[in-house]
Design a protein around this motif. Structure first.
Motif, PDB file in Angstrom:
ATOM      1  N   PRO A  88       0.788  -1.237   0.000  1.00  0.00           N
ATOM      2  CA  PRO A  88       0.000   0.000   0.000  1.00  0.00           C
ATOM      3  C   PRO A  88       0.820   1.286   0.000  1.00  0.00           C
ATOM      4  O   PRO A  88       0.271   2.362   0.294  1.00  0.00           O
ATOM      5  CB  PRO A  88      -0.762  -0.124   1.313  1.00  0.00           C
ATOM      6  N   ASP A  89       2.134   1.229  -0.254  1.00  0.00           N
ATOM      7  CA  ASP A  89       2.971   2.419  -0.132  1.00  0.00           C
ATOM      8  C   ASP A  89       2.462   3.614  -0.935  1.00  0.00           C
ATOM      9  O   ASP A  89       2.391   4.731  -0.408  1.00  0.00           O
ATOM     10  CB  ASP A  89       4.410   2.079  -0.528  1.00  0.00           C
ATOM     11  N   PRO A  90       2.100   3.450  -2.229  1.00  0.00           N
ATOM     12  CA  PRO A  90       1.604   4.620  -2.960  1.00  0.00           C
ATOM     13  C   PRO A  90       0.303   5.186  -2.387  1.00  0.00           C
ATOM     14  O   PRO A  90       0.102   6.403  -2.388  1.00  0.00           O
ATOM     15  CB  PRO A  90       1.394   4.082  -4.378  1.00  0.00           C
ATOM     16  N   VAL A  91      -0.587   4.324  -1.891  1.00  0.00           N
ATOM     17  CA  VAL A  91      -1.831   4.807  -1.288  1.00  0.00           C
ATOM     18  C   VAL A  91      -1.532   5.575  -0.003  1.00  0.00           C
ATOM     19  O   VAL A  91      -2.146   6.616   0.278  1.00  0.00           O
ATOM     20  CB  VAL A  91      -2.787   3.635  -1.013  1.00  0.00           C
TER      21      VAL A  91
ATOM     22  N   GLY B 280      -7.325  11.477 -10.539  1.00  0.00           N
ATOM     23  CA  GLY B 280      -6.220  10.617 -10.935  1.00  0.00           C
ATOM     24  C   GLY B 280      -6.430  10.108 -12.344  1.00  0.00           C
ATOM     25  O   GLY B 280      -7.553  10.072 -12.843  1.00  0.00           O
ATOM     26  N   ASP B 281      -5.337   9.724 -13.001  1.00  0.00           N
ATOM     27  CA  ASP B 281      -5.474   9.123 -14.321  1.00  0.00           C
ATOM     28  C   ASP B 281      -4.717   7.805 -14.354  1.00  0.00           C
ATOM     29  O   ASP B 281      -3.654   7.662 -13.748  1.00  0.00           O
ATOM     30  CB  ASP B 281      -4.964  10.064 -15.420  1.00  0.00           C
ATOM     31  N   SER B 282      -5.306   6.806 -15.023  1.00  0.00           N
ATOM     32  CA  SER B 282      -4.733   5.482 -15.177  1.00  0.00           C
ATOM     33  C   SER B 282      -4.414   4.868 -13.817  1.00  0.00           C
ATOM     34  O   SER B 282      -5.302   4.709 -12.990  1.00  0.00           O
ATOM     35  CB  SER B 282      -3.497   5.555 -16.071  1.00  0.00           C
ATOM     36  N   ALA B 283      -3.147   4.546 -13.545  1.00  0.00           N
ATOM     37  CA  ALA B 283      -2.790   3.985 -12.243  1.00  0.00           C
ATOM     38  C   ALA B 283      -3.079   4.975 -11.119  1.00  0.00           C
ATOM     39  O   ALA B 283      -3.440   4.583 -10.009  1.00  0.00           O
ATOM     40  CB  ALA B 283      -1.310   3.595 -12.233  1.00  0.00           C
ATOM     41  N   GLY B 284      -2.945   6.268 -11.405  1.00  0.00           N
ATOM     42  CA  GLY B 284      -3.260   7.284 -10.393  1.00  0.00           C
ATOM     43  C   GLY B 284      -4.721   7.275 -10.011  1.00  0.00           C
ATOM     44  O   GLY B 284      -5.069   7.624  -8.875  1.00  0.00           O
ATOM     45  N   SER B 285      -5.607   6.863 -10.935  1.00  0.00           N
ATOM     46  CA  SER B 285      -7.020   6.745 -10.596  1.00  0.00           C
ATOM     47  C   SER B 285      -7.246   5.662  -9.551  1.00  0.00           C
ATOM     48  O   SER B 285      -8.079   5.809  -8.656  1.00  0.00           O
ATOM     49  CB  SER B 285      -7.841   6.430 -11.852  1.00  0.00           C
ATOM     50  N   SER B 286      -6.510   4.571  -9.677  1.00  0.00           N
ATOM     51  CA  SER B 286      -6.622   3.503  -8.681  1.00  0.00           C
ATOM     52  C   SER B 286      -6.228   4.005  -7.303  1.00  0.00           C
ATOM     53  O   SER B 286      -6.922   3.743  -6.308  1.00  0.00           O
ATOM     54  CB  SER B 286      -5.738   2.320  -9.094  1.00  0.00           C
ATOM     55  N   LEU B 287      -5.130   4.753  -7.231  1.00  0.00           N
ATOM     56  CA  LEU B 287      -4.660   5.278  -5.943  1.00  0.00           C
ATOM     57  C   LEU B 287      -5.623   6.321  -5.392  1.00  0.00           C
ATOM     58  O   LEU B 287      -5.920   6.339  -4.189  1.00  0.00           O
ATOM     59  CB  LEU B 287      -3.263   5.867  -6.109  1.00  0.00           C
ATOM     60  N   ALA B 288      -6.121   7.207  -6.260  1.00  0.00           N
ATOM     61  CA  ALA B 288      -7.051   8.242  -5.811  1.00  0.00           C
ATOM     62  C   ALA B 288      -8.351   7.628  -5.306  1.00  0.00           C
ATOM     63  O   ALA B 288      -8.910   8.067  -4.290  1.00  0.00           O
ATOM     64  CB  ALA B 288      -7.330   9.224  -6.951  1.00  0.00           C
ATOM     65  N   ALA B 289      -8.858   6.613  -6.015  1.00  0.00           N
ATOM     66  CA  ALA B 289     -10.100   5.964  -5.595  1.00  0.00           C
ATOM     67  C   ALA B 289      -9.937   5.269  -4.249  1.00  0.00           C
ATOM     68  O   ALA B 289     -10.823   5.341  -3.386  1.00  0.00           O
ATOM     69  CB  ALA B 289     -10.548   4.967  -6.657  1.00  0.00           C
ATOM     70  N   MET B 290      -8.819   4.591  -4.048  1.00  0.00           N
ATOM     71  CA  MET B 290      -8.581   3.918  -2.771  1.00  0.00           C
ATOM     72  C   MET B 290      -8.424   4.927  -1.643  1.00  0.00           C
ATOM     73  O   MET B 290      -8.939   4.724  -0.533  1.00  0.00           O
ATOM     74  CB  MET B 290      -7.336   3.040  -2.864  1.00  0.00           C
ATOM     75  N   ALA B 291      -7.718   6.033  -1.903  1.00  0.00           N
ATOM     76  CA  ALA B 291      -7.566   7.065  -0.877  1.00  0.00           C
ATOM     77  C   ALA B 291      -8.912   7.674  -0.509  1.00  0.00           C
ATOM     78  O   ALA B 291      -9.190   7.934   0.670  1.00  0.00           O
ATOM     79  CB  ALA B 291      -6.603   8.148  -1.367  1.00  0.00           C
ATOM     80  N   ALA B 292      -9.772   7.910  -1.511  1.00  0.00           N
ATOM     81  CA  ALA B 292     -11.098   8.457  -1.237  1.00  0.00           C
ATOM     82  C   ALA B 292     -11.934   7.480  -0.425  1.00  0.00           C
ATOM     83  O   ALA B 292     -12.654   7.881   0.502  1.00  0.00           O
ATOM     84  CB  ALA B 292     -11.800   8.799  -2.553  1.00  0.00           C
ATOM     85  N   ALA B 293     -11.866   6.193  -0.769  1.00  0.00           N
ATOM     86  CA  ALA B 293     -12.625   5.184  -0.024  1.00  0.00           C
ATOM     87  C   ALA B 293     -12.190   5.133   1.432  1.00  0.00           C
ATOM     88  O   ALA B 293     -13.025   5.038   2.345  1.00  0.00           O
ATOM     89  CB  ALA B 293     -12.449   3.815  -0.682  1.00  0.00           C
TER      90      ALA B 293
ATOM     91  N   PHE C  68       1.670  -7.343 -16.161  1.00  0.00           N
ATOM     92  CA  PHE C  68       2.982  -7.035 -15.601  1.00  0.00           C
ATOM     93  C   PHE C  68       2.912  -5.903 -14.572  1.00  0.00           C
ATOM     94  O   PHE C  68       3.454  -6.012 -13.467  1.00  0.00           O
ATOM     95  CB  PHE C  68       3.954  -6.665 -16.718  1.00  0.00           C
ATOM     96  N   VAL C  69       2.229  -4.788 -14.912  1.00  0.00           N
ATOM     97  CA  VAL C  69       2.198  -3.654 -13.982  1.00  0.00           C
ATOM     98  C   VAL C  69       1.420  -3.999 -12.714  1.00  0.00           C
ATOM     99  O   VAL C  69       1.757  -3.532 -11.620  1.00  0.00           O
ATOM    100  CB  VAL C  69       1.617  -2.391 -14.654  1.00  0.00           C
ATOM    101  N   LEU C  70       0.375  -4.809 -12.836  1.00  0.00           N
ATOM    102  CA  LEU C  70      -0.355  -5.229 -11.646  1.00  0.00           C
ATOM    103  C   LEU C  70       0.500  -6.131 -10.764  1.00  0.00           C
ATOM    104  O   LEU C  70       0.396  -6.085  -9.537  1.00  0.00           O
ATOM    105  CB  LEU C  70      -1.644  -5.947 -12.046  1.00  0.00           C
ATOM    106  N   SER C  71       1.358  -6.936 -11.377  1.00  0.00           N
ATOM    107  CA  SER C  71       2.262  -7.762 -10.575  1.00  0.00           C
ATOM    108  C   SER C  71       3.296  -6.900  -9.859  1.00  0.00           C
ATOM    109  O   SER C  71       3.726  -7.232  -8.757  1.00  0.00           O
ATOM    110  CB  SER C  71       2.958  -8.794 -11.465  1.00  0.00           C
ATOM    111  N   CYS C  72       3.688  -5.784 -10.461  1.00  0.00           N
ATOM    112  CA  CYS C  72       4.621  -4.866  -9.805  1.00  0.00           C
ATOM    113  C   CYS C  72       3.959  -4.111  -8.658  1.00  0.00           C
ATOM    114  O   CYS C  72       4.642  -3.630  -7.749  1.00  0.00           O
ATOM    115  CB  CYS C  72       5.162  -3.855 -10.818  1.00  0.00           C
ATOM    116  N   HIS C  73       2.629  -3.987  -8.711  1.00  0.00           N
ATOM    117  CA  HIS C  73       1.882  -3.274  -7.668  1.00  0.00           C
ATOM    118  C   HIS C  73       1.365  -4.225  -6.595  1.00  0.00           C
ATOM    119  O   HIS C  73       0.926  -3.786  -5.534  1.00  0.00           O
ATOM    120  CB  HIS C  73       0.712  -2.535  -8.317  1.00  0.00           C
ATOM    121  N   GLU C  74       1.433  -5.513  -6.854  1.00  0.00           N
ATOM    122  CA  GLU C  74       0.870  -6.500  -5.946  1.00  0.00           C
ATOM    123  C   GLU C  74       1.603  -6.495  -4.614  1.00  0.00           C
ATOM    124  O   GLU C  74       2.840  -6.489  -4.585  1.00  0.00           O
ATOM    125  CB  GLU C  74       0.958  -7.886  -6.574  1.00  0.00           C
ATOM    126  N   PRO C  75       0.883  -6.479  -3.492  1.00  0.00           N
ATOM    127  CA  PRO C  75       1.557  -6.435  -2.188  1.00  0.00           C
ATOM    128  C   PRO C  75       2.269  -7.745  -1.891  1.00  0.00           C
ATOM    129  O   PRO C  75       1.878  -8.816  -2.369  1.00  0.00           O
ATOM    130  CB  PRO C  75       0.405  -6.194  -1.208  1.00  0.00           C
TER     131      PRO C  75
END
Length: 475
Positions: free
Chosen positions: A255-258, A281-294, A372-379
């Motif tokens: 969760p470091d980016p979040v 947020g856009d693209s991957a940033g949308s994922s982080l922004a949505a999680m932060a908002a939640a 690939f990018v999801l595997s790099c983001h996987e905790p």
């Protein structure tokens, strides 16, 4: 809901002309694409992509083993042992190869392309998505919001010296007067605006008109500066935009980016006095922004998340103090007025399905990249039971800000946005999804790179986002 939607074909609902007409409906273009069924061949090709990279090694190894076995120089046990050893080192080599590709991309994006932007694109006459020069009536500074090397924010604010009717060239004049070498800072594999100490910031504080922007880049590359052209139209609309950088994968995984986004929100509240904020947020940033908002809007979810952070992470959830998660942590953050998600990664499954609007080859390449990018983001480990996207936590939400989603009808992430939109509306939250005739990242690319048709789509998307942000502020 993934299975429920993926089995359907054709368009759903009617076609409202704007998000104001029907805020909870999917905005669709006249030629709506249907997802169809998952391609078995596409899945097999995606799995086989790794094998292609080691094809010559495998053929050579198989030939040698066959000869050795024919002449009884290799037992079956030795053959099995050598096979497992080769497979392990091949996987290790592939991972190293991917890391080299990431570093190569980072160098080009965060150094070469950023240098080009800062030295020529931003001070020049190129136009943004609102058909105005990129830095017209915009000033920029850079300040640190956290302790990590990449926890820095570009702050874009309206030029105080010029009126809206003037032809503002203050940014370009300042760069030319000081020289590019004196106006920007350089580090290994990085270049950006020079950082300004907090006490020296001269940015005006507008508590009710602040936008926090989280850039994309597949969780592994890019920075907020390369998307300046997509940000400055909101500054000319009267907002102060904090465009943050954050730790990148695979070195920093969820969760470091979040946590960085949450700390940026806390920094806005405690250091900048911001009480209300819009989040984008856009693209991957949308994922982080949505999680932060939640997390920011749901104390129970924040409490659960904080316990996992304390258990698995070596950094605190709060950058100012070890505030316990839950209601106290949520109170330390500004109120989130609304949320804008541009072509976001909002679930972890829908990218496996094929869009009828994409060719087979394009779908294959996109699915390999997303895997690939999801595997790099996987905790690492069993952090939070694997929950890391908006779709994973939607059923636990009790509160969520009004949300606008923007995506192209030829974007591999379109289904991800549809799934997230359906979940939000299912649980009673205000959500709008607009599709444009475009591919991924059409809002963030320089207008000079776009065709006339795509430039019109980017202009319309920018106008819709601006109207949405202004309307939610007035409410």
């Amino acid at each position: 809901i993934n299975a429920e939607y993926m089995g359907k074909k054709g368009s759903r609902g009617h076609q409202p002309t704007s998000s104001r007409d029907c805020p909870s409906a999917v905005m669709i273009s006249p030629t709506r694409t249907s997802p169809g069924k998952p391609y078995v061949g596409l899945f097999l090709l995606r799995v086989g992509a790794i094998e292609v990279l080691s094809l010559s090694l495998g053929c050579t190894y198989a030939s040698i083993c066959a000869l050795l076995r024919i002449y009884d120089l290799l037992s079956w046990a030795q053959l099995l042992f050598l096979t497992c050893t080769i497979l392990y080192f091949r996987k290790l080599c592939f991972e190293r190869f991917c890391l080299m590709i990431i570093k190569f991309v980072r160098w080009h994006v965060d150094t070469l392309w950023t240098w080009f932007q800062l030295a020529w694109y931003l001070p020049g006459d190129d136009i943004s998505n609102d058909n105005k020069r990129v830095m017209s009536h915009v000033r920029a500074v850079r300040a640190r919001y956290g302790s990590h090397q990449l926890e820095v924010s570009n702050i874009f604010y309206p030029c105080p010296e010029c009126s809206p009717t003037d032809d503002c060239t203050c940014f370009a004049d300042e760069v030319h007067a000081n020289g590019v070498l004196n106006h920007f800072s350089y580090r290994w594999n990085s270049i950006d605006f020079k950082e300004t100490a907090h006490q020296d910031l001269k940015v005006p504080i507008r508590e009710d008109n602040v936008l926090l922007y989280v850039h994309g880049g597949g969780f592994v590359a890019a920075n907020s500066t390369v998307l300046t052209g997509a940000i400055t139209p909101y500054v000319r609309a009267g907002m102060i935009v904090y465009a943050i950088d954050y730790p990148l994968g695979p070195e920093s995984r969820f969760p470091d980016p979040v946590i960085s986004v949450l700390q940026a929100l806390e920094w806005l509240r405690t250091e900048r006095g911001v009480q209300r904020v819009k989040l984008m947020g856009d693209s991957a940033g949308s994922s982080l922004a949505a999680m932060a908002a939640a997390l920011a809007c749901n104390p129970d979810l924040m409490q659960s998340f904080a316990k996992e952070v304390e258990r698995y992470c070596d950094r605190p959830l709060s950058s100012r103090s070890r505030i316990p998660g839950g209601i106290d942590q949520c109170r330390a953050l500004p109120h989130i007025e609304c949320l804008v998600l541009c072509y976001g990664i909002l679930d972890t499954k829908s990218w496996q399905y094929h869009l009828d609007s994409l060719s087979f080859v394009e779908s294959f390449i996109a699915s390999v990249g997303l895997q690939f990018v999801l595997s790099c983001h996987e905790p690492l480990g069993e952090f939070w039971e694997g929950r890391r996207t908006l779709a994973d936590v939607a059923e636990h939400l009790k509160s969520f800000p009004p949300t606008l989603m923007v995506c192209g009808d030829k974007d591999p992430l379109l289904l991800s946005n549809i799934v997230a939109h359906d979940l939000l509306t299912k649980y009673g939250f205000k959500s709008a999804l607009t599709q444009y005739s475009a591919r991924h990242a059409f809002v963030g690319l320089p207008t000079s790179w776009l065709s006339k048709r795509l430039a019109v789509e980017a202009f319309n998307a920018n106008q819709e986002i601006t109207d949405f942000l202004v309307e939610e502020r007035s409410r």
